[in-house]
Design a protein around this motif. Structure first.
Motif, short mmCIF file in Angstrom:
data_model
loop_
_atom_site.label_atom_id
_atom_site.label_comp_id
_atom_site.label_asym_id
_atom_site.label_seq_id
_atom_site.Cartn_x
_atom_site.Cartn_y
_atom_site.Cartn_z
N LEU A 120 0.85 -1.19 0.00
CA LEU A 120 0.00 0.00 0.00
C LEU A 120 0.89 1.24 0.00
O LEU A 120 1.95 1.25 0.62
N HIS A 121 0.44 2.27 -0.68
CA HIS A 121 1.23 3.50 -0.79
C HIS A 121 0.96 4.37 0.43
O HIS A 121 0.19 5.34 0.37
N VAL A 122 1.61 4.00 1.53
CA VAL A 122 1.42 4.70 2.79
C VAL A 122 2.55 5.71 2.96
O VAL A 122 3.73 5.38 2.83
N ARG A 123 2.19 6.94 3.24
CA ARG A 123 3.18 7.99 3.48
C ARG A 123 3.52 8.12 4.95
O ARG A 123 4.68 8.36 5.31
N LYS A 124 2.52 7.94 5.81
CA LYS A 124 2.73 8.16 7.23
C LYS A 124 1.73 7.32 8.02
O LYS A 124 0.58 7.16 7.61
N ILE A 125 2.19 6.79 9.15
CA ILE A 125 1.33 6.04 10.07
C ILE A 125 1.36 6.78 11.41
O ILE A 125 2.40 6.85 12.06
N GLU A 126 0.23 7.33 11.79
CA GLU A 126 0.14 8.07 13.05
C GLU A 126 -0.38 7.14 14.15
O GLU A 126 -1.32 6.37 13.94
N VAL A 127 0.25 7.25 15.32
CA VAL A 127 -0.17 6.48 16.50
C VAL A 127 -0.43 7.48 17.61
O VAL A 127 0.50 8.16 18.07
N ASP A 128 -1.69 7.58 18.05
CA ASP A 128 -2.02 8.54 19.10
C ASP A 128 -1.73 7.94 20.47
O ASP A 128 -1.36 6.77 20.59
N PRO A 129 -1.84 8.72 21.55
CA PRO A 129 -1.53 8.19 22.89
C PRO A 129 -2.35 6.98 23.29
O PRO A 129 -1.91 6.15 24.10
N ALA A 130 -3.57 6.83 22.74
CA ALA A 130 -4.40 5.67 23.06
C ALA A 130 -4.02 4.43 22.26
O ALA A 130 -4.57 3.35 22.50
N GLY A 131 -3.11 4.57 21.30
CA GLY A 131 -2.70 3.43 20.49
C GLY A 131 -3.51 3.25 19.22
O GLY A 131 -3.36 2.23 18.54
N ASP A 132 -4.37 4.22 18.87
CA ASP A 132 -5.14 4.13 17.64
C ASP A 132 -4.25 4.48 16.44
O ASP A 132 -3.45 5.41 16.49
N LEU A 133 -4.44 3.74 15.35
CA LEU A 133 -3.64 3.90 14.14
C LEU A 133 -4.42 4.67 13.09
O LEU A 133 -5.64 4.52 12.96
N CYS A 134 -3.68 5.48 12.33
CA CYS A 134 -4.27 6.22 11.22
C CYS A 134 -3.27 6.24 10.08
O CYS A 134 -2.12 6.68 10.25
N LEU A 135 -3.69 5.76 8.90
CA LEU A 135 -2.84 5.74 7.73
C LEU A 135 -3.03 7.02 6.93
O LEU A 135 -4.17 7.42 6.64
N ARG B 241 -6.93 9.88 4.42
CA ARG B 241 -6.64 9.41 5.78
C ARG B 241 -7.55 8.23 6.09
O ARG B 241 -8.77 8.32 5.91
N ILE B 242 -6.95 7.14 6.55
CA ILE B 242 -7.70 5.92 6.86
C ILE B 242 -7.50 5.61 8.33
O ILE B 242 -6.40 5.29 8.77
N ARG B 243 -8.57 5.71 9.10
CA ARG B 243 -8.51 5.44 10.53
C ARG B 243 -8.74 3.95 10.76
O ARG B 243 -9.78 3.39 10.39
N LEU B 244 -7.74 3.31 11.39
CA LEU B 244 -7.80 1.87 11.65
C LEU B 244 -8.16 1.55 13.09
O LEU B 244 -8.59 0.43 13.37
N GLY B 245 -7.96 2.47 14.00
CA GLY B 245 -8.24 2.19 15.40
C GLY B 245 -7.17 1.31 16.03
O GLY B 245 -5.98 1.43 15.73
N GLN B 246 -7.59 0.42 16.91
CA GLN B 246 -6.67 -0.47 17.60
C GLN B 246 -6.17 -1.57 16.65
O GLN B 246 -6.62 -1.69 15.51
N THR B 247 -5.21 -2.35 17.14
CA THR B 247 -4.58 -3.37 16.30
C THR B 247 -5.43 -4.63 16.15
O THR B 247 -5.01 -5.55 15.44
N GLU B 248 -6.58 -4.71 16.81
CA GLU B 248 -7.43 -5.87 16.61
C GLU B 248 -7.92 -5.91 15.16
O GLU B 248 -8.31 -4.89 14.59
#
Length: 313
Positions: A205-220, A227-234
């Motif tokens: 996937l053409h991902v430029r950046k992966i953001e991880v907030d203090p709660a551990g939620d992921l955003c591509l 922007r694609i919000r993935l949430g937790q790693t489940e």
């Protein structure tokens, strides 16, 4: 009947005035001679053992088997400073014998270098030692409050990252809590590394950046600006598989969609790029299209056509 005793070796002489009878006299026993064949075998075994010890000592101490050349390969993939440090880590005695040289001892200081993934040491008699370096390949840049580093696919810190590394960035809200040559101890960093690894296979996937907030939620943050919000790693693998299906069905989705929410992959949602009632209706249609994409993929994976019937329902 009187008993007649034979004379012992101490009592072979007859008492005074009396002579021994032939029955009472015991002649001396003949002395045993050694077995000549056994003696020769023992001597031959001792000579063979001495010859083996002499040959082993000659091999282990012969100057003809001293290491005179160390061939180091794999350095072009490293930075000049790292190449120099790698050469200095190869320490050998000036008169090291190639038979007595330990490959583990040679490889140990090289394996501790943070940019080295694996070391292969091979002996090439009579005088050459080959050392092959397998360098770690950077897969992403880990950016945290305590620094920026290049990391490999397992999250091991390789080196401080340059600004123009050209790699996807894993942005943490806090510190990474890591050191060179080791994986970060931060749970957020581990989640970002897992997302970056899964985003490369099976189709990158053409991902430029992966953001991880203090709660551990992921955003591509994709290269096209979505922007694609993935949430937790489940269910992270399922979420990224859904992202691949979305881009496969609509490669130009960035022209209409600003963000996609996959925190609940069963009910994906999206936000349009323009505002207004018409845009809201368009966003609703795109959301239904995303849900249909997921339903179609699930029905395709269901055997005996049951999934197709569920998709029609």
């Amino acid at each position: 009947m009187p008993l007649t005793l034979q004379a012992t070796r101490r009592d072979r002489r007859a008492p005074a005035g009396r002579s021994l009878s032939p029955i009472e006299y015991a002649p001396p026993r003949p002395r045993r001679r050694g077995n000549p064949l056994r003696t020769r075998r023992l001597a031959l075994w001792l000579l063979t053992l001495a010859l083996g010890v002499e040959c082993a000592a000659a091999v282990l101490t012969s100057p003809a088997l001293d290491i005179r050349e160390v061939r180091l390969t794999g350095l072009p993939e490293l930075l000049p400073v790292e190449s120099d440090a790698t050469r200095e880590a190869v320490v050998l005695d000036s008169r090291a014998n190639i038979v007595r040289a330990s490959t583990r001892t040679t490889a140990a200081p090289l394996a501790r270098l943070p940019w080295v993934e694996r070391v292969d040491v091979t002996k090439r008699p009579p005088n050459r030692l080959e050392v092959r370096i397998v360098a770690r390949r950077p897969a992403a840049v880990l950016a945290a409050s305590d620094g920026r580093w290049e990391v490999d696919e397992r999250g091991v810190l390789i080196r401080p990252a340059a600004r123009s590394a050209g790699l996807p960035v894993i942005a943490l809200a806090g510190p990474a809590e890591a050191e060179l040559g080791h994986s970060p101890r931060s749970s957020g960093a581990a989640a970002g590394v897992a997302a970056a690894s899964l985003a490369r296979v099976p189709e990158p996937l053409h991902v430029r950046k992966i953001e991880v907030d203090p709660a551990g939620d992921l955003c591509l943050n994709m290269n096209d600006g979505v922007r694609i919000r993935l949430g937790q790693t489940e269910e992270l693998s399922e979420k990224l598989a859904l992202v691949r299906r979305i881009y496969k069905s609509n490669p130009t989705i960035s022209a209409d969609v600003q963000s996609i929410d996959l925190r609940c992959p069963e009910v994906p949602a999206c936000a349009p790029r323009s505002a207004g009632e018409e845009a809201s209706q368009s966003a609703a249609r795109r959301t239904r299209r995303l849900q249909a994409t997921r339903t179609t993929s699930e029905s395709t994976a269901t055997p005996n056509g049951q999934g197709s019937e569920q998709g029609r329902r």
